[in-house]
Design a protein around this motif. Structure first.
Motif, PDB file in Angstrom:
ATOM      1  N   GLU A  61      43.734 -49.202 -20.150  1.00  0.00           N
ATOM      2  CA  GLU A  61      44.798 -49.792 -19.445  1.00  0.00           C
ATOM      3  C   GLU A  61      45.996 -48.847 -19.854  1.00  0.00           C
ATOM      4  O   GLU A  61      46.394 -48.894 -20.978  1.00  0.00           O
ATOM      5  N   ASN A 196      46.315 -64.077 -11.261  1.00  0.00           N
ATOM      6  CA  ASN A 196      46.523 -65.356 -12.354  1.00  0.00           C
ATOM      7  C   ASN A 196      47.018 -64.805 -13.507  1.00  0.00           C
ATOM      8  O   ASN A 196      47.846 -65.518 -14.061  1.00  0.00           O
ATOM      9  N   ARG A 197      46.660 -63.517 -13.880  1.00  0.00           N
ATOM     10  CA  ARG A 197      47.005 -62.935 -15.099  1.00  0.00           C
ATOM     11  C   ARG A 197      48.650 -62.938 -15.178  1.00  0.00           C
ATOM     12  O   ARG A 197      49.282 -63.143 -16.186  1.00  0.00           O
ATOM     13  N   VAL A 200      50.102 -66.424 -15.511  1.00  0.00           N
ATOM     14  CA  VAL A 200      49.850 -66.992 -17.038  1.00  0.00           C
ATOM     15  C   VAL A 200      50.968 -66.333 -17.929  1.00  0.00           C
ATOM     16  O   VAL A 200      51.893 -66.930 -18.645  1.00  0.00           O
ATOM     17  N   GLN A 201      50.845 -64.939 -17.964  1.00  0.00           N
ATOM     18  CA  GLN A 201      51.657 -64.275 -18.959  1.00  0.00           C
ATOM     19  C   GLN A 201      53.209 -64.002 -18.595  1.00  0.00           C
ATOM     20  O   GLN A 201      53.795 -63.355 -19.402  1.00  0.00           O
ATOM     21  N   ARG A 368      35.720 -68.847  -0.629  1.00  0.00           N
ATOM     22  CA  ARG A 368      34.752 -69.266  -1.874  1.00  0.00           C
ATOM     23  C   ARG A 368      33.582 -69.130  -1.397  1.00  0.00           C
ATOM     24  O   ARG A 368      33.293 -69.782  -0.255  1.00  0.00           O
ATOM     25  N   MET A 387      31.844 -64.398  -4.923  1.00  0.00           N
ATOM     26  CA  MET A 387      32.379 -65.895  -5.256  1.00  0.00           C
ATOM     27  C   MET A 387      33.603 -66.423  -4.621  1.00  0.00           C
ATOM     28  O   MET A 387      33.935 -67.277  -4.323  1.00  0.00           O
ATOM     29  N   ILE A 388      34.532 -65.215  -4.496  1.00  0.00           N
ATOM     30  CA  ILE A 388      35.897 -65.656  -3.769  1.00  0.00           C
ATOM     31  C   ILE A 388      36.464 -64.363  -3.471  1.00  0.00           C
ATOM     32  O   ILE A 388      36.247 -63.327  -3.726  1.00  0.00           O
ATOM     33  N   GLU A 393      44.119 -60.122  -2.912  1.00  0.00           N
ATOM     34  CA  GLU A 393      43.351 -58.977  -3.170  1.00  0.00           C
ATOM     35  C   GLU A 393      42.493 -58.420  -2.150  1.00  0.00           C
ATOM     36  O   GLU A 393      41.716 -58.924  -1.459  1.00  0.00           O
TER      37      GLU A 393
ATOM     38  N   THR B   6      44.205 -71.715 -17.732  1.00  0.00           N
ATOM     39  CA  THR B   6      43.510 -70.985 -16.530  1.00  0.00           C
ATOM     40  C   THR B   6      43.096 -69.658 -16.832  1.00  0.00           C
ATOM     41  O   THR B   6      43.948 -68.779 -17.835  1.00  0.00           O
ATOM     42  N   CYS B   7      41.921 -69.140 -16.626  1.00  0.00           N
ATOM     43  CA  CYS B   7      41.200 -67.941 -17.028  1.00  0.00           C
ATOM     44  C   CYS B   7      42.123 -66.798 -16.112  1.00  0.00           C
ATOM     45  O   CYS B   7      42.232 -66.992 -14.775  1.00  0.00           O
ATOM     46  N   ILE B   8      42.196 -65.695 -16.825  1.00  0.00           N
ATOM     47  CA  ILE B   8      42.920 -64.600 -16.072  1.00  0.00           C
ATOM     48  C   ILE B   8      41.989 -63.351 -15.772  1.00  0.00           C
ATOM     49  O   ILE B   8      42.633 -62.367 -15.267  1.00  0.00           O
ATOM     50  N   CYS B  10      39.684 -62.812 -13.484  1.00  0.00           N
ATOM     51  CA  CYS B  10      39.314 -62.306 -12.048  1.00  0.00           C
ATOM     52  C   CYS B  10      39.997 -63.311 -11.203  1.00  0.00           C
ATOM     53  O   CYS B  10      40.667 -64.396 -11.477  1.00  0.00           O
ATOM     54  N   VAL B  12      39.161 -66.058  -9.551  1.00  0.00           N
ATOM     55  CA  VAL B  12      38.478 -67.153  -9.240  1.00  0.00           C
ATOM     56  C   VAL B  12      39.534 -68.134 -10.134  1.00  0.00           C
ATOM     57  O   VAL B  12      39.713 -69.112  -9.505  1.00  0.00           O
ATOM     58  N   GLY B  13      39.966 -67.652 -11.192  1.00  0.00           N
ATOM     59  CA  GLY B  13      40.963 -68.227 -12.053  1.00  0.00           C
ATOM     60  C   GLY B  13      40.491 -69.851 -12.441  1.00  0.00           C
ATOM     61  O   GLY B  13      41.167 -70.815 -12.282  1.00  0.00           O
ATOM     62  N   ARG B  50      49.241 -60.429 -26.657  1.00  0.00           N
ATOM     63  CA  ARG B  50      50.073 -59.762 -25.485  1.00  0.00           C
ATOM     64  C   ARG B  50      50.329 -58.489 -25.924  1.00  0.00           C
ATOM     65  O   ARG B  50      50.737 -57.978 -26.934  1.00  0.00           O
TER      66      ARG B  50
END
Lengths: 419, 119
Positions: A61, A196-197, A200-201, A368, A387-388, A393, B6-8, B10, B12-13, B50
């Protein structure tokens, strides 16, 4: 005016241009030249100081500047000239470019092949039709990112962000860490197009509220922005009267999408796709004008720089093959967007293609437990389950050369199918 | 004690319910669809970490230096680390990879330059 010649000319020294240049040289073309309008190479990665780049390509990363430096170093090791502060003014179908720099004045460069790697621009306020006054304090998120990360100053103190794309989310965190108050992130759609990352962050970590199904319906302030009004929208994205929320703020950042920057391309008669706003290309990334190739965000907007690099390496190798006179048939199969799919690249494929081809596209909505399929005359040539699939993306499906033997007609279609 | 996150990992979340003991120890997680989700839930609910990135002015350079932490740091240390960075002053040349501050605030993580400023 200076007249020059080169085998391969690359316009833009961002990740796309640098990867294409390195690949062209590694394919054996000695005379490769990159021109770049900024003062230094690296493109938009220079201002993307956050981490998260390079997981696919380097398996680690990196921050944006670190990712860019790897390509800059590689180009430098190969002695590929990168001429900065040089702006291309026009491109012709005969593969010549007129460019200008303070140092050399006007130059006319004739090239054996040209690779377009100019990247993209942010959708500006004018294109969004937001109502309200024309005060200062309204910036695209990327402009604010440039101010904070490259020029070292803050564009404001109390901030509202319109649009929840990744750049907007990243800037919500960045402005907060630098001491600003980010009051809200406002998204007209029922979902965010950001990762999503980043939700959240960048938002949740700093308690920044995300207003889905909302948009800015008024902007007030005479000289400087003083406030914005945000309203809920109905399912047709029309504001609902009586739902107004007012925010006192001095800054509005717009993160409302990216558009490939193709002014040079259209000047040369290059055909653009209405669904990507980039050039129509074949699997070698060649446009409708022979010897002019396109790659990276000027071709179609990517989510990950790793994919930009991979695509641009192919474009660089293709340009080298063009110089060596490697010819394909001129018979094409066109690639169409089917149900649930838009922006498939490449848009056409040589009938005698002999390598695996990645068809890249975006789903039009969230799917989905679904499949992407390549179809020809009702026959499924390839299927990819996941799955999605989401619009945020870019997805891809591989077409193997032997599948082309099953194509009798002139076209294949990429579409989504629920399992 | 229950926490919803919430999962980060992928797109799908997954929305995950994490059960913690009264002392804050991880007990169980549900709602995830893969092992990456449970690993993230455990980390995030017990010791969230982080990466931090920022810029620092460099004397005589128009462009500031971009920096990062060499590894993720505890989330609750972010404001203190940003404070510490705001008082740093630097002189060129600085090279990508140079350590600007080692072991910042005893986190075990260094502040590292992510670009060159050579002048």
């Amino acid at each position: 005016m200076i007249n020059r010649k080169t085998d391969i000319l690359i316009i833009g020294a961002g990740p796309a241009g640098l990867a294409a240049a390195v690949a062209a040289r590694e394919s054996g073309v000695e005379s490769v030249l990159v021109i770049e309008r900024e003062k230094e190479p690296g493109g938009i990665l220079r201002q993307c100081i956050h981490n998260g780049f390079g997981l696919h390509r380097f398996k680690e990363e990196l921050t944006g500047p670190e990712y860019a430096q790897r390509d800059i170093d590689r180009a430098s090791d190969l002695n590929i000239p990168v001429e900065c502060s040089t702006t291309a003014l026009s491109l012709s179908a005969d593969r010549s470019v007129i460019c200008v720099s303070a140092e050399k004045g006007l130059q006319h460069i004739e090239a054996g092949a040209v690779i377009l790697a100019m990247g993209c621009r942010e959708r500006p306020r004018g294109a969004l039709c937001t109502p309200g006054t024309r005060c200062s304090g309204i910036y695209s998120a990327g402009t604010a990112q440039r101010f904070v990360n490259l020029e070292g100053f803050m564009p404001g103190k109390r901030v509202v962000i319109l649009g929840s794309g990744d750049i907007g989310l990243i800037m919500a965190r960045r402005m907060t860490l630098q001491g600003a108050s980010v009051l809200a992130c406002v998204e007209i759609m029922p979902y965010s197009s950001g990762l999503n990352r980043n939700i959240v962050q960048c938002l949740q970590d700093y308690n920044i509220p995300l207003y889905l199904n909302h948009t800015v319906t008024d902007i007030s302030g005479r000289e400087r922005l003083e406030g914005v009004t945000v309203s809920r929208v109905d399912q047709n994205r029309k504001p609902i009267p009586g739902t107004e929320i007012h925010f006192d703020c001095d800054t509005l950042l717009l993160s409302c999408g990216l558009i490939p920057e193709n002014e040079l391309s259209t000047g040369a008669g290059i055909l653009l796709s209405p669904s990507t706003s980039g050039a129509v290309v074949d699997e070698t990334f060649e446009t409708n004008i022979p010897g002019i190739f396109s790659c990276g965000n000027v071709l179609h907007v990517h989510d990950l720089v790793d994919h930009v690099s991979a695509e641009s390496q192919k474009a660089g190798a293709s340009a080298a093959a063009f110089i060596r006179n490697k010819k394909h048939t001129t018979s094409f199969i066109s690639v169409c967007d089917g149900d649930g799919v838009r922006g498939t690249v490449p848009q056409k494929i040589h009938r005698d293609a002999d390598q695996e081809i990645q068809l890249m596209f975006r789903p039009t909505q969230v799917f989905r437990n679904s499949s992407a399929v390549i179809e020809c005359d009702g026959q499924i040539l390839s299927r990819k389950k996941a799955m999605i699939f989401t619009p945020g993306e870019m997805a891809n499906i591989v077409l193997k050369p032997e599948m082309l033997n099953h194509v009798n007609g002139d076209s294949i279609t990429v579409r989504m199918e629920r399992n | 004690m229950e926490q919803i996150i919430t999962c980060i990992n992928c797109p799908v979340g997954c929305r995950m319910q994490v059960v913690l003991s009264d002392s804050g120890e991880f007990v169980s997680v549900s709602g995830n669809t893969c092992p990456r989700g449970s690993a993230y839930a455990k980390q995030e609910c017990t010791l969230p970490e982080r990466m931090i990135t920022a810029v620092i002015p460099v004397e005589g350079s128009r462009i500031p230096l971009s920096v990062k932490t060499s590894s993720p740091v505890p989330k609750d240390k972010i404001p203190q680390i940003m404070d510490a960075l705001s008082s740093v002053s630097l002189k060129a040349p600085v090279r990508l990879g140079d350590v600007i501050i080692s072991d910042i605030l005893n986190t075990g993580s260094d502040i590292v330059a992510t670009r060159n400023i050579l002048l």
